[in-house]
Every structure is written in structure tokens, then in C-alpha cells.
Design a protein around this motif. Sequence first.
Motif, PDB file in Angstrom:
ATOM      1  N   ALA A 196       2.134   5.462 -14.647  1.00 29.52           N
ATOM      2  CA  ALA A 196       1.847   6.697 -13.930  1.00 29.52           C
ATOM      3  C   ALA A 196       2.602   6.625 -12.627  1.00 29.52           C
ATOM      4  N   THR A 245       3.514   0.839   8.142  1.00 29.32           N
ATOM      5  CA  THR A 245       2.777   1.219   6.922  1.00 29.32           C
ATOM      6  C   THR A 245       1.300   0.822   7.041  1.00 29.32           C
ATOM      7  N   VAL A 285       3.690  -4.312  -4.755  1.00 25.66           N
ATOM      8  CA  VAL A 285       4.993  -4.286  -4.071  1.00 25.66           C
ATOM      9  C   VAL A 285       6.094  -4.211  -5.134  1.00 25.66           C
ATOM     10  N   GLY A 301       5.296   5.550  -0.683  1.00 26.23           N
ATOM     11  CA  GLY A 301       4.557   5.355   0.559  1.00 26.23           C
ATOM     12  C   GLY A 301       3.090   5.722   0.434  1.00 26.23           C
ATOM     13  N   ILE A 335       0.834  -1.202   0.000  1.00 29.85           N
ATOM     14  CA  ILE A 335       0.000   0.000   0.000  1.00 29.85           C
ATOM     15  C   ILE A 335       0.877   1.264   0.000  1.00 29.85           C
ATOM     16  N   GLY A 336       1.770   1.349  -1.010  1.00 28.26           N
ATOM     17  CA  GLY A 336       2.582   2.548  -1.196  1.00 28.26           C
ATOM     18  C   GLY A 336       1.881   3.503  -2.149  1.00 28.26           C
ATOM     19  N   LEU A 337       2.665   4.282  -2.889  1.00 25.57           N
ATOM     20  CA  LEU A 337       2.098   5.238  -3.844  1.00 25.57           C
ATOM     21  C   LEU A 337       1.058   4.604  -4.759  1.00 25.57           C
ATOM     22  N   ILE A 338       1.411   3.467  -5.358  1.00 30.54           N
ATOM     23  CA  ILE A 338       0.548   2.844  -6.364  1.00 30.54           C
ATOM     24  C   ILE A 338      -0.688   2.207  -5.734  1.00 30.54           C
ATOM     25  N   PRO A 388       0.352   0.176 -14.535  1.00 29.95           N
ATOM     26  CA  PRO A 388      -0.129   1.537 -14.768  1.00 29.95           C
ATOM     27  C   PRO A 388       1.076   2.444 -15.032  1.00 29.95           C
ATOM     28  N   SER A 402       6.567  -2.669 -12.792  1.00 33.93           N
ATOM     29  CA  SER A 402       7.064  -1.935 -13.950  1.00 33.93           C
ATOM     30  C   SER A 402       7.760  -2.840 -14.969  1.00 33.93           C
ATOM     31  N   THR A 421       0.111  -5.164   4.254  1.00 34.68           N
ATOM     32  CA  THR A 421       1.453  -4.748   3.865  1.00 34.68           C
ATOM     33  C   THR A 421       2.441  -5.317   4.870  1.00 34.68           C
ATOM     34  N   ARG A 422       3.695  -5.364   4.454  1.00 40.81           N
ATOM     35  CA  ARG A 422       4.756  -6.004   5.214  1.00 40.81           C
ATOM     36  C   ARG A 422       4.955  -5.432   6.611  1.00 40.81           C
ATOM     37  N   SER A 423       5.047  -4.101   6.702  1.00 38.82           N
ATOM     38  CA  SER A 423       5.421  -3.505   7.989  1.00 38.82           C
ATOM     39  C   SER A 423       4.211  -2.998   8.764  1.00 38.82           C
TER      40      SER A 423
HETATM   41  N1  LIG Z   1       6.210   4.629  -8.306  1.00 39.45           N
HETATM   42  C1  LIG Z   1       6.007   4.582  -9.595  1.00 39.45           C
HETATM   43  O1  LIG Z   1       6.295   5.560 -10.295  1.00 39.45           O
HETATM   44  C2  LIG Z   1       5.446   3.330 -10.213  1.00 39.45           C
HETATM   45  C3  LIG Z   1       4.750   3.431 -11.418  1.00 39.45           C
HETATM   46  C4  LIG Z   1       4.212   2.285 -11.985  1.00 39.45           C
HETATM   47  C5  LIG Z   1       4.384   1.047 -11.355  1.00 39.45           C
HETATM   48  N2  LIG Z   1       5.090   0.982 -10.187  1.00 39.45           N
HETATM   49  C6  LIG Z   1       5.258  -0.345  -9.546  1.00 39.45           C
HETATM   50  O2  LIG Z   1       4.430  -0.361  -8.428  1.00 39.45           O
HETATM   51  C7  LIG Z   1       4.992  -1.176  -7.419  1.00 39.45           C
HETATM   52  C8  LIG Z   1       4.948  -0.442  -6.079  1.00 39.45           C
HETATM   53  O3  LIG Z   1       5.507   0.834  -6.239  1.00 39.45           O
HETATM   54  P1  LIG Z   1       5.163   2.025  -5.229  1.00 39.45           P
HETATM   55  O4  LIG Z   1       5.653   3.272  -5.887  1.00 39.45           O
HETATM   56  O5  LIG Z   1       3.746   1.967  -4.794  1.00 39.45           O
HETATM   57  O6  LIG Z   1       6.143   1.667  -4.005  1.00 39.45           O
HETATM   58  P2  LIG Z   1       6.118   2.212  -2.511  1.00 39.45           P
HETATM   59  O7  LIG Z   1       5.361   3.478  -2.405  1.00 39.45           O
HETATM   60  O8  LIG Z   1       7.523   2.181  -2.040  1.00 39.45           O
HETATM   61  O9  LIG Z   1       5.317   1.051  -1.742  1.00 39.45           O
HETATM   62  C9  LIG Z   1       5.810  -0.270  -1.733  1.00 39.45           C
HETATM   63  C10 LIG Z   1       4.862  -1.209  -1.029  1.00 39.45           C
HETATM   64  O10 LIG Z   1       5.416  -2.526  -1.164  1.00 39.45           O
HETATM   65  C11 LIG Z   1       5.755  -3.024   0.119  1.00 39.45           C
HETATM   66  N3  LIG Z   1       7.028  -3.754   0.067  1.00 39.45           N
HETATM   67  C12 LIG Z   1       8.249  -3.226  -0.180  1.00 39.45           C
HETATM   68  N4  LIG Z   1       9.174  -4.191  -0.180  1.00 39.45           N
HETATM   69  C13 LIG Z   1       8.550  -5.355   0.080  1.00 39.45           C
HETATM   70  C14 LIG Z   1       8.954  -6.694   0.206  1.00 39.45           C
HETATM   71  N5  LIG Z   1      10.256  -7.049   0.049  1.00 39.45           N
HETATM   72  N6  LIG Z   1       8.017  -7.626   0.462  1.00 39.45           N
HETATM   73  C15 LIG Z   1       6.735  -7.291   0.602  1.00 39.45           C
HETATM   74  N7  LIG Z   1       6.274  -6.034   0.501  1.00 39.45           N
HETATM   75  C16 LIG Z   1       7.170  -5.080   0.228  1.00 39.45           C
HETATM   76  C17 LIG Z   1       5.830  -1.847   1.033  1.00 39.45           C
HETATM   77  O11 LIG Z   1       5.548  -2.328   2.317  1.00 39.45           O
HETATM   78  P3  LIG Z   1       6.018  -1.658   3.686  1.00 39.45           P
HETATM   79  O12 LIG Z   1       5.927  -0.170   3.506  1.00 39.45           O
HETATM   80  O13 LIG Z   1       4.987  -2.179   4.635  1.00 39.45           O
HETATM   81  O14 LIG Z   1       7.403  -2.137   3.950  1.00 39.45           O
HETATM   82  C18 LIG Z   1       4.733  -0.954   0.473  1.00 39.45           C
HETATM   83  O15 LIG Z   1       3.477  -1.377   0.899  1.00 39.45           O
HETATM   84  C19 LIG Z   1       6.393  -1.548  -7.897  1.00 39.45           C
HETATM   85  O16 LIG Z   1       6.369  -2.855  -8.404  1.00 39.45           O
HETATM   86  C20 LIG Z   1       6.659  -0.627  -9.037  1.00 39.45           C
HETATM   87  O17 LIG Z   1       7.442  -1.249 -10.036  1.00 39.45           O
HETATM   88  C21 LIG Z   1       5.591   2.102  -9.591  1.00 39.45           C
END
Ligand SMILES: NC(=O)c1ccc[n+]([C@@H]2O[C@H](COP(=O)([O-])OP(=O)(O)OC[C@H]3O[C@@H](n4cnc5c(N)ncnc54)[C@H](OP(=O)(O)O)[C@@H]3O)[C@@H](O)[C@H]2O)c1
Lengths: 308, 308
Positions: free
Chosen positions: A127, A43, A74, A133, A14-17, A125, A101, A38-40
Motif C-alpha cells: 500500500a 522530521t 526506513v 514524509g 516516520i515517513g508515509l508508511i 504492506p 519493499s 527518525t534520523r533528522s
Molecule cells: N511509499 C510506499 O509506497 C511504500 C509502500 C510499501 C513499503 N514501503 C517501504 O517503506 C519504507 C519507508 O517508505 P516511506 O514511503 O514511509 O518513506 P518516507 O516517507 O520517505 O520516509 C522515510 C523515513 O525513513 C527515514 N530515513 C530515510 N533515509 C534514512 C537513512 N539513510 N537512515 C535512517 N533513516 C532514514 C526518514 O527519516 P528523515 O525524514 O528523518 O530523514 C523517514 O523517517 C521503505 O523501505 C519502503 O520500501 C513504501
Amino acid sequence: MTDIIFPRLALIGIGLIGASIALASRKAGTVGSIAISTRSPATLKRAEELGLGDAYFADPAEAVRDADCVIVCVPVGACGAVAEAIGPHLKPGCVVSDVGSVKAAVVRAMAPHLPAHVNFVPGHPIAGTEHSGPDAGFAELYQNRWCVLTPAPGVDPAAVDRLARLWRAMGANVEMMSAEHHDLVLAITSHLPHLIAYNIVGTASDLESGIRSEVLKFSASGFRDFTRIAASDPTMWRDIFLANKEAVLEMLGRFNEDLSTLTRAIRNGDGDTLFDLFTRTRAIRRSIVAIGQDTAEPDFGRRDHGRS
Amino acid sequence: MTDIIFPRLALIGIGLIGASIALASRKAGTVGSIAISTRSPATLKRAEELGLGDAYFADPAEAVRDADCVIVCVPVGACGAVAEAIGPHLKPGCVVSDVGSVKAAVVRAMAPHLPAHVNFVPGHPIAGTEHSGPDAGFAELYQNRWCVLTPAPGVDPAAVDRLARLWRAMGANVEMMSAEHHDLVLAITSHLPHLIAYNIVGTASDLESGIRSEVLKFSASGFRDFTRIAASDPTMWRDIFLANKEAVLEMLGRFNEDLSTLTRAIRNGDGDTLFDLFTRTRAIRRSIVAIGQDTAEPDFGRRDHGRS
Ligand SMILES: NC(=O)c1ccc[n+]([C@@H]2O[C@H](COP(=O)([O-])OP(=O)(O)OC[C@H]3O[C@@H](n4cnc5c(N)ncnc54)[C@H](OP(=O)(O)O)[C@@H]3O)[C@@H](O)[C@H]2O)c1
Ligand SMILES: NC(=O)c1ccc[n+]([C@@H]2O[C@H](COP(=O)([O-])OP(=O)(O)OC[C@H]3O[C@@H](n4cnc5c(N)ncnc54)[C@H](OP(=O)(O)O)[C@@H]3O)[C@@H](O)[C@H]2O)c1
């Protein structure tokens, strides 16, 4: 009025996406309830404070138990382990997706852990922002952006259609292609640009301290755009380069050949070669503006003192 | 009320930079009258239609005849010829400057043609857009941007001060340094980023047509920022790379070494090296935001649907 597409949605990560999916699908009225895991603990608690879901679980297996749709949000490198944890608990007919991605590597990592009675429809997506986070999420993130789905040939078309409608209701334009094609296109439009930006900002950070401080000061002259890109999440991008290695190395090879040609032109004072390339690249920009992927408005660098 | 700093200002060249000087100094009330000269009749006519000056001359020699300050606003490679044309017609005490993005080469090209009775104070406003020509100019371009002046050690401090005041009245922050130092700093903050952007957009434009159209479509994923930079004026940038060859090749050498390290890390699946670099570059971004060279606002790519 949009109808409910999935009575129960589960988001793992449950981060940005993930947070943006929660907010956007809630706003669109396309889901009944949202379960979040989510893992932690930190969060998960923050997601609850933000009111992103209806139920919160430390254990992903519990979050997916009755879900009609599960979207794994994730980092790419963690998708396999998540699939392994939730696989045995998915209900028949459930639509399982992700937002990674990179697609081929994610499919290789997740598919073996998913039971035959679910429909696996990988997604991406296109975007994002450079922030991470749950606090970074917002409902409009997917408005007018592409969402690529890469279902394998045998997957139930009705399941693909339901997921596509979920994304369209969040404002996205849905596009279908193979996982391999996706990875090649993104290698050049996204992964290589990020690699180059990380690299040049790294080069600058290694400069002698006298110049270094001026690099920051005069960053508005071009460098600043690269620093924005190079501020993207380190974990996410490490995973992307490891997972899409072949396509990235292929595009990097072409980039390097072209850079050698350009370097030679500068060294030899060959202005014509430079001028020709610079004219050709300008045309590409015009095409992008023409198809509506950007505006022709001049960019003054900072928003705070543009003509308005 | 600002006082008049230069009763007669002459601008040779009236594109984005020259037109913005005309509009900004007029608005600030720091000049009495503005004489304009440019190479082509069409641009001169357009400058007149836009009301940028008070008098218009096809011959630069006539435009500078009674000027107290002359600013040469043409591409770097054309500065020498302009200096040669105006040199014999400059009045004693006149402050002669330019706006070229490279300084040492411009000084080498202009200085020999300037008489001893003028004060040569080379300059470079670090502000611009990717648009060109007199229509692109606007009075706010220099607001809160840097303008670097690189006077030689022997130049009259009073002349330097007058020019600095002219720029400050246009909203710029003035900084002094040697021409050589300027060229090294700009090689990494501006010239190398532009070269890299031109190169990657060139690589993309050479792709097989099946992928090419999708590169445009999915450009929002990172590539788009590079196309904006790579849409900058071809003549201006050809001249910059030819004029700042040594510093650009030096920075390019460092960039290439770093890129080899990064490529090796990807090939070997060395996630730690990637993660370390990506963490280090994030810190640089924070410094830039901290010193006010950019905002921390997420960039949604397009202005038309951001949170507001
Ligand atoms: N950001 C972008 O621009 C973007 C765009 C398109 C697609 N994506 C894809 O979307 C996905 C998530 O991106 P995000 O930007 O939402 O990331 P984010 O904001 O950093 O959030 C990551 C989420 O994944 C969890 N996580 C991180 N490491 C983990 C692990 N080893 N095992 C289990 N859970 C884990 C985190 O949990 P905790 O916080 O609880 O540790 C958090 O809930 C990625 O695969 C990325 O490739 C990102
Ligand atoms: N654009 C930027 O982002 C930026 C930022 C800082 C500094 N600069 C510097 O500012 C200078 C001008 O840039 P600009 O953006 O204002 O360019 P521009 O909009 O293209 O205008 C160029 C001007 O120079 C004249 N010119 C072009 N080639 C010439 C030649 N061979 N001989 C004589 N005159 C010539 C043009 O005359 P005609 O139209 O009559 O042919 C026009 O008046 C360059 O030295 C550049 O390095 C640019």
C-alpha cells in the motif's frame, strides 16, 4: 473493542508508511504507547507536531529500549544500519519487523544484528501513494490492502500471530510467504512497472523542446499514468532496484524478449500478432476486476469531471 | 443559447467516440438532426434503442446524403473504405472529418476518395476510456479535453472554424497542427505507453502459474495501472500501431536505448544513475500537475476507500 496487542510500539522512521502505522494502530486501539525515532531533527519535530506518538527520540536505541514491538520504516538500504544501532538495546521477546519493499536483502542486512532473544518477522504492506514524509500518512492507508509477512521457518508462531493481528486491526489482509518468493512476485507486479514508467518518462523528458511541451499538454492520452508512477520517491526506488537486482533483471529479460517480438510485428505489419496479444491482455484485466483489485468504472483520467 | 452549427450531422460508426459526439452535440444544441450508420445491424439497433440519433441507416451512403457535416468514427484501418463508400454521395460544402488516433495515414487513406467540393478537416479528440461500443458513450467525455484538428494548408478556414466550434461546444479545447506533428507527439504520449503496457501485461500472463495468480492478487503495487491501459480495444490499437509505424518505431528505439542504460546501472549497482533519473522524472510529474492535466491527490488505487 480490540485488545491491546503491544503495550509499547516503537517506530524507527516516520515517513508515509511509519506515520500511517502510527495513526492506524492508534485508531484501532491495539497499542498502548508509541515511541518514535527518525534520523533528522526536522522530521522528528514534524512527527511531534502531528501528534503521531507519545515519546520522541533522536537516538533509535532509546526509542526501542522497552518496546514490545519495533517496526523499522526506513528505505531498504538503511535497514541494516538501523538494525545495528538498535540490536543491543532490544528487550527479550520483542517482535522486530520492517516494511521494506524488498525482503531477502533486508533480511540479509538486518538479521546479523538482531539478538537471538527477539522474534524477527519481516513485513511488507502493499500500500502506498507517491507522496512521502510524515504529513503524507493517514489511518486508512492499509484498509483492504495486503500485508505480506516473511518469517523464517524457525520463528515463534505466537510472535508472527501477534504481528499479523496488529496489521489486520489496521485493515490489512495478511499473507505469508518466503522472502525469496515475495521478491519475485513483487519484481513483476511492482518493481518492473516502476522501472518501465521511470524509463518512458525519462525518454520523454529528453525529447527536443518543441515536442516536450506537447508531451505534457497531451499527457492525458496514456502517458500521465506513467508520470504518476514515476513520481515515486527516488531514494526508496533506488534502494529497491539495488536490493532486488537479480529478480528485477530476470523479469526485465523476459520483458525485453517480448518487446522484441512486438517490435518485429509492428515493423512487419503483422496485425494478427498484435491483435492476439491485445486480446490476451484484456482478459488479465478482467481477472483483476473480478477478484476485486480494481473497479470496472471507466477512468476519465481526472476525477473532477467524471460521470457521477 | 448556442446556435445550430450544422443542421444535419452524420456519424459513420457509433462506438464510444461516435456515441459521445451524438450525446454531447445534442446536449449542446449545435446540431439539427443526427443521421447514424454503422457496419453491423446489432450496433445500429442498439444506437436506436439508446436514442442516439434521428435516423438510422445500414448504408453509409444514405446517411451522408444531405449532411452538412460527416464525422467518421471507425477504427483507423477502416477509414479508407468508409471514405470510398461515402465519397460520391457527399453534398458540396460538406465538412468531412474523422476521430482517428493516427492522422497522416488516415489522410492518405481517405483523401483520394473525397470529392473536391467538400472540406476535409481531420480530427482527433484526445479523450477516451478503455470501454467500447455505443453503450460506453457519454456526453461529458470531451469536457476539458483536447481535440486536435489537422486541416491541410489549402482548406477553407470557415469550414475549419465551424468544426472547431462544434468541438468547443462539446467542452473540448481545440488545437491545430500538422498531421505529421500530431503523429509524433501521440507516438510518445499515447502509442508507446500503450505498447509498453500491453507488453508488460503480456509478459506477466506468460509466467509460471504459481506466480501468475499472485500477480493478480498483488496487482495494486503498480501493475494494475498497466492492466487498465492494456484492456483497451484490440482492433483500435492494432490499427494504430500499423498506421503510425514509423513514429512508434522511432520512439521505441529511444526507449530501448534508455532502458539499456538503466539495466546496466542496476547490474552495476550504480545507485547514482538511478537516483538522478528518478529525480528528473519527478519534475515532469510536477509540470503535468501544474498545467492542470492531473491532480496532486494521492491515488489509493481504488476509489472505494480513499480519504474524502
Ligand atoms: N511509499 C510506499 O509506497 C511504500 C509502500 C510499501 C513499503 N514501503 C517501504 O517503506 C519504507 C519507508 O517508505 P516511506 O514511503 O514511509 O518513506 P518516507 O516517507 O520517505 O520516509 C522515510 C523515513 O525513513 C527515514 N530515513 C530515510 N533515509 C534514512 C537513512 N539513510 N537512515 C535512517 N533513516 C532514514 C526518514 O527519516 P528523515 O525524514 O528523518 O530523514 C523517514 O523517517 C521503505 O523501505 C519502503 O520500501 C513504501
Ligand atoms: N476509444 C478511445 O479511447 C479513442 C480515443 C480517441 C480516438 N479514438 C478513435 O475513435 C475511433 C473509434 O473508436 P471507438 O472507441 O469509438 O471504437 P468502438 O467503440 O469500438 O466503435 C467502433 C465503431 O466503428 C465500427 N467499425 C469497426 N470496425 C469497422 C470496420 N472494419 N468497418 C466499418 N466500421 C467499423 C463499429 O461498427 P459495428 O459495431 O457496427 O461493427 C463501431 O460503430 C477509432 O479510430 C479510434 O482510433 C478512440
